[in-house]
Design a protein around this motif. Sequence first.
Motif, PDB file in Angstrom:
ATOM      1  N   ARG A 163     -26.560 -17.185 -36.962  1.00  0.00           N
ATOM      2  CA  ARG A 163     -25.672 -18.331 -37.205  1.00  0.00           C
ATOM      3  C   ARG A 163     -24.599 -18.110 -38.266  1.00  0.00           C
ATOM      4  O   ARG A 163     -23.603 -18.825 -38.277  1.00  0.00           O
ATOM      5  CB  ARG A 163     -26.517 -19.546 -37.614  1.00  0.00           C
ATOM      6  CG  ARG A 163     -27.568 -19.933 -36.586  1.00  0.00           C
ATOM      7  CD  ARG A 163     -28.394 -21.108 -37.047  1.00  0.00           C
ATOM      8  NE  ARG A 163     -27.623 -22.339 -37.105  1.00  0.00           N
ATOM      9  CZ  ARG A 163     -28.112 -23.499 -37.543  1.00  0.00           C
ATOM     10  NH1 ARG A 163     -29.362 -23.571 -37.975  1.00  0.00           N
ATOM     11  NH2 ARG A 163     -27.368 -24.581 -37.561  1.00  0.00           N
ATOM     12  N   VAL A 164     -24.799 -17.141 -39.151  1.00  0.00           N
ATOM     13  CA  VAL A 164     -23.832 -16.964 -40.247  1.00  0.00           C
ATOM     14  C   VAL A 164     -23.489 -15.479 -40.385  1.00  0.00           C
ATOM     15  O   VAL A 164     -23.677 -14.860 -41.436  1.00  0.00           O
ATOM     16  CB  VAL A 164     -24.379 -17.519 -41.587  1.00  0.00           C
ATOM     17  CG1 VAL A 164     -23.250 -17.685 -42.600  1.00  0.00           C
ATOM     18  CG2 VAL A 164     -25.081 -18.855 -41.394  1.00  0.00           C
ATOM     19  N   ARG A 165     -22.968 -14.917 -39.302  1.00  0.00           N
ATOM     20  CA  ARG A 165     -22.647 -13.479 -39.311  1.00  0.00           C
ATOM     21  C   ARG A 165     -21.618 -13.139 -40.386  1.00  0.00           C
ATOM     22  O   ARG A 165     -21.587 -12.024 -40.912  1.00  0.00           O
ATOM     23  CB  ARG A 165     -22.128 -13.096 -37.929  1.00  0.00           C
ATOM     24  CG  ARG A 165     -21.856 -11.625 -37.770  1.00  0.00           C
ATOM     25  CD  ARG A 165     -23.117 -10.793 -37.687  1.00  0.00           C
ATOM     26  NE  ARG A 165     -22.849  -9.380 -37.943  1.00  0.00           N
ATOM     27  CZ  ARG A 165     -22.196  -8.582 -37.097  1.00  0.00           C
ATOM     28  NH1 ARG A 165     -21.734  -9.057 -35.947  1.00  0.00           N
ATOM     29  NH2 ARG A 165     -22.008  -7.312 -37.395  1.00  0.00           N
ATOM     30  N   GLN A 166     -20.757 -14.100 -40.727  1.00  0.00           N
ATOM     31  CA  GLN A 166     -19.731 -13.834 -41.730  1.00  0.00           C
ATOM     32  C   GLN A 166     -20.324 -13.526 -43.106  1.00  0.00           C
ATOM     33  O   GLN A 166     -19.678 -12.865 -43.930  1.00  0.00           O
ATOM     34  CB  GLN A 166     -18.738 -14.999 -41.834  1.00  0.00           C
ATOM     35  CG  GLN A 166     -19.324 -16.344 -42.224  1.00  0.00           C
ATOM     36  CD  GLN A 166     -19.698 -17.188 -41.036  1.00  0.00           C
ATOM     37  OE1 GLN A 166     -20.299 -16.703 -40.093  1.00  0.00           O
ATOM     38  NE2 GLN A 166     -19.346 -18.478 -41.072  1.00  0.00           N
ATOM     39  N   TYR A 167     -21.534 -13.991 -43.344  1.00  0.00           N
ATOM     40  CA  TYR A 167     -22.188 -13.697 -44.622  1.00  0.00           C
ATOM     41  C   TYR A 167     -22.511 -12.203 -44.702  1.00  0.00           C
ATOM     42  O   TYR A 167     -22.294 -11.562 -45.729  1.00  0.00           O
ATOM     43  CB  TYR A 167     -23.456 -14.544 -44.740  1.00  0.00           C
ATOM     44  CG  TYR A 167     -24.038 -14.650 -46.135  1.00  0.00           C
ATOM     45  CD1 TYR A 167     -23.412 -14.077 -47.241  1.00  0.00           C
ATOM     46  CD2 TYR A 167     -25.235 -15.330 -46.345  1.00  0.00           C
ATOM     47  CE1 TYR A 167     -23.965 -14.189 -48.515  1.00  0.00           C
ATOM     48  CE2 TYR A 167     -25.796 -15.449 -47.603  1.00  0.00           C
ATOM     49  CZ  TYR A 167     -25.157 -14.871 -48.678  1.00  0.00           C
ATOM     50  OH  TYR A 167     -25.707 -14.979 -49.932  1.00  0.00           O
ATOM     51  N   GLU A 168     -23.022 -11.662 -43.618  1.00  0.00           N
ATOM     52  CA  GLU A 168     -23.302 -10.224 -43.574  1.00  0.00           C
ATOM     53  C   GLU A 168     -22.013  -9.415 -43.680  1.00  0.00           C
ATOM     54  O   GLU A 168     -21.922  -8.456 -44.468  1.00  0.00           O
ATOM     55  CB  GLU A 168     -24.034  -9.845 -42.291  1.00  0.00           C
ATOM     56  CG  GLU A 168     -24.288  -8.350 -42.176  1.00  0.00           C
ATOM     57  CD  GLU A 168     -24.852  -7.918 -40.823  1.00  0.00           C
ATOM     58  OE1 GLU A 168     -25.025  -6.702 -40.618  1.00  0.00           O
ATOM     59  OE2 GLU A 168     -25.104  -8.797 -39.973  1.00  0.00           O
ATOM     60  N   LEU A 169     -21.009  -9.788 -42.880  1.00  0.00           N
ATOM     61  CA  LEU A 169     -19.742  -9.049 -42.872  1.00  0.00           C
ATOM     62  C   LEU A 169     -19.097  -9.010 -44.255  1.00  0.00           C
ATOM     63  O   LEU A 169     -18.699  -7.946 -44.737  1.00  0.00           O
ATOM     64  CB  LEU A 169     -18.773  -9.691 -41.868  1.00  0.00           C
ATOM     65  CG  LEU A 169     -19.142  -9.615 -40.391  1.00  0.00           C
ATOM     66  CD1 LEU A 169     -18.168 -10.439 -39.561  1.00  0.00           C
ATOM     67  CD2 LEU A 169     -19.167  -8.169 -39.915  1.00  0.00           C
ATOM     68  N   SER A 170     -18.996 -10.161 -44.886  1.00  0.00           N
ATOM     69  CA  SER A 170     -18.332 -10.233 -46.198  1.00  0.00           C
ATOM     70  C   SER A 170     -19.150  -9.533 -47.276  1.00  0.00           C
ATOM     71  O   SER A 170     -18.593  -8.887 -48.171  1.00  0.00           O
ATOM     72  CB  SER A 170     -18.064 -11.687 -46.582  1.00  0.00           C
ATOM     73  OG  SER A 170     -19.252 -12.463 -46.581  1.00  0.00           O
TER      74      SER A 170
END
Length: 299
Positions: free
Chosen positions: A15-22
């Motif tokens: 649900r929060v792939r942007q957390y991993e990416l950033s």
Amino acid sequence: MMKYALFLGCTIQRRVRQYELSSRAVLKKLGVKSVTLKQFNCCGYPLRNSDFKMFVLLGARNLAIAEKRGLHLMTLCKCCYGSLKKVNDLLKNDPSLLNETNAILAKEQLAYTGNAEVTHLLSVLHKDVGLEAIKEKVKVKFKDLNIATHYGCHALRPSEITQFDNAADPVLFDQLVEVTGARSIEWPLKLECCGAPLTGVNDELSMDLMGKKISSATQAGAHFLCVGCPWCYVQFDSVQVKMSLKRGINNQLPGILYPQLLGLAMGIGGNMLGLDKNQIELTSIKNFLAIDSQEGQKQ
């Protein structure tokens, strides 16, 4: 080079792939290596109050996998952090529980001896990398940007287990925010629950708790809420959108993940930080970025 086993848990990947990416983008810039161990399982949090032995086993298995690789375990999720810290403490202080758990882990040629530590992304940045080292990587500072930090419950309590910061008066997150040039404001409901544990159980109460927090931060002058937990982030992002539609609220307070905030200040592109994946748009945050000529000469 600092190296950690990056524990993503369940929510981030779904649900929060942007957390991993950033997080990966920021850690790479800072010279911190994040190792992916595909053998990791759930942290055990959902079973903590329903099946204690399974809760311990799931956490112990993750610790044993990290220990086998000679790595400490870094989480992004505060729930995972609290759960794994709890299991680690239990196993280190209860020899019979450790022996019982290791007897099961032995079926996979795993064993835990207590040599893996659990830390959180924010702790790694503040305590291991250090504020001064981060400042050296900041290229564009924010100007006139007010940030309301949301610490999250599982990082602060129980404090004797988590050892994240002073539970009554934490400063770690605020100091990390101010490295970017933003101002971390004081607000009355800073340490209150966001309501995420109640989502899906009592949605109305969950939204009431979140609504009070948003109102408190807005009245204190916040432009954005900054978080370091996927559950809290989902609450302030997607659930806030649902609440706005259901209750006819037009004034939203956007949530931003800390590595997204720091990444922008470090000059990392929005795509690498996953800004497009946030449901409440963060376009306006770039209006607060201001190149400081003196800082630029120091870089």
